[in-house]
Design an enzyme around this catalytic site. Structure first.
Site: not given
Length: 266
Positions: A215, A242, A94
Site C-alpha cells: 500500500d 491499497h 480507506s
C-alpha cells in the site's frame, strides 16, 4: 436505489441479500458500486448488505458544503436505520474506515463488529498530507494523470504488470470516466482535515484491521497505528496494494467472513 434524507442531503443506498445487517462504507472517490458491487455474490447469502453513497459519491445530492466526518457518519447510520438492519456489522475502506471509527464510537448501540481496510486516523503524517494535496491539485488540473497515479500507488507492482498494456489502459480509463471528480475533491479535503484518533480510543467493539503490504496510498504503518489505539483490535495483512478488495477480492472475503462469522467474536 433507495434514498433517505439526512440534513441537506438525499443519501442513496443499495440493499441486497438476507440475514443480519452488514454495512459497507466506501473510500475517497469510490461509491457503493465501484468499491463493493463485485463482492455482493459472496456476501448476500449470509447478510442483508447496505451500501450507502455518502456525500460526494454516487447519486447522493446535497448543498455542496465542506464535508465533516460526523455528518457522513450520520448519513451511513441513517441508511442502515432506513434499511432496518440495526444492529449491524461495519466494514470501511480507506476514508470509509475513518467513518466507521466515528460510527463505532458515537453509535455503539447500533454496532456489533467492525472491519477496517486500509485505515488511517488522520493526515498529520507529512507524506500522507503531501499525497492528498497532490490529489487535490491534479483533480483541478490533470485527472488522467491522477488516474495513473492512483493505479501505480493503489495496486501492487505484480498486479499491475500482469494487466499488460491493454489492461492498464482499461483501468485508467475506468477511473477517468467513473469517478465523481467534483465529489472526490470534497472528500480529499476531508482526508486532509480528518482526525478520528479520539474516537478510536472510545471503541469497545470487536475490531479487525487489515493492512496491505504494498500500500503506497495508506502505508500499513498507518493501519498498525489504528491497532495500537483500539482496545483489543486484531491485525492481519494482505499482500496487495491499497485497493485490496479489488486486487484480491477472494482473500479479502475470506478474512471478512472468518472474522464476522467467528463464534469466538462476541
Amino acid at each position: 436505489m433507495n434514498k433517505v434524507k439526512v440534513g441537506d442531503a438525499q443519501v442513496s443506498y443499495c440493499i441486497d441479500g438476507k440475514g443480519p445487517g452488514l454495512v459497507l462504507v466506501h473510500g475517497t472517490g469510490g461509491d457503493s458500486e465501484t468499491n463493493w458491487g463485485h463482492l455482493m455474490p459472496a456476501l448476500t447469502n449470509d447478510w442483508t448488505v447496505v451500501r450507502p453513497d455518502y456525500s460526494g459519491s454516487g447519486i447522493t445530492s446535497d448543498e455542496g458544503k465542506q464535508l465533516e466526518v460526523k455528518e457522513i457518519a450520520a448519513q451511513v447510520v441513517a441508511a442502515a436505520e432506513a434499511a432496518r438492519v440495526v444492529p449491524f456489522d461495519l466494514v470501511g475502506f480507506s476514508l470509509g474506515s475513518a467513518v466507521v471509527i466515528a460510527i463505532a464510537a458515537d453509535y455503539p448501540h447500533l454496532v456489533r463488529r467492525i472491519v477496517l481496510l486500509g485505515a488511517f486516523l488522520s493526515s498529520r503524517d507529512i507524506r500522507q498530507k503531501t499525497q492528498f494535496e497532490l490529489w487535490r491539485d491534479l483533480i483541478r488540473t490533470d485527472r488522467a494523470a491522477l488516474s495513473r497515479l492512483i493505479l501505480l500507488t493503489g495496486f501492487s507492482p505484480d498486479f499491475i504488470s500482469k494487466q499488460g498494456h491493454d489492461g492498464v489502459s482499461v483501468i485508467i480509463n475506468s477511473f477517468v470516466s467513473e469517478i465523481n471528480w467534483e465529489g472526490m475533491a470534497r472528500q480529499v479535503e476531508l482526508d486532509l482535515s480528518i482526525d478520528v484518533s479520539e474516537a478510536a480510543r472510545r471503541i469497545e467493539k470487536p475490531t479487525l484491521v487489515i493492512g496491505c503490504s504494498h500500500d503506497h496510498i495508506v502505508p500499513s504503518s498507518q493501519a498498525k497505528s489504528v491497532v495500537r489505539i483500539i482496545r483489543g483490535a486484531q491485525y492481519t495483512e494482505l499482500h496487495t496494494g491499497h485497493l485490496a478488495h479489488i486486487e484480491n477480492p477472494e482473500e479479502f472475503i475470506l478474512l471478512l467472513r472468518s472474522f464476522l462469522l467467528s463464534e469466538d467474536v462476541p
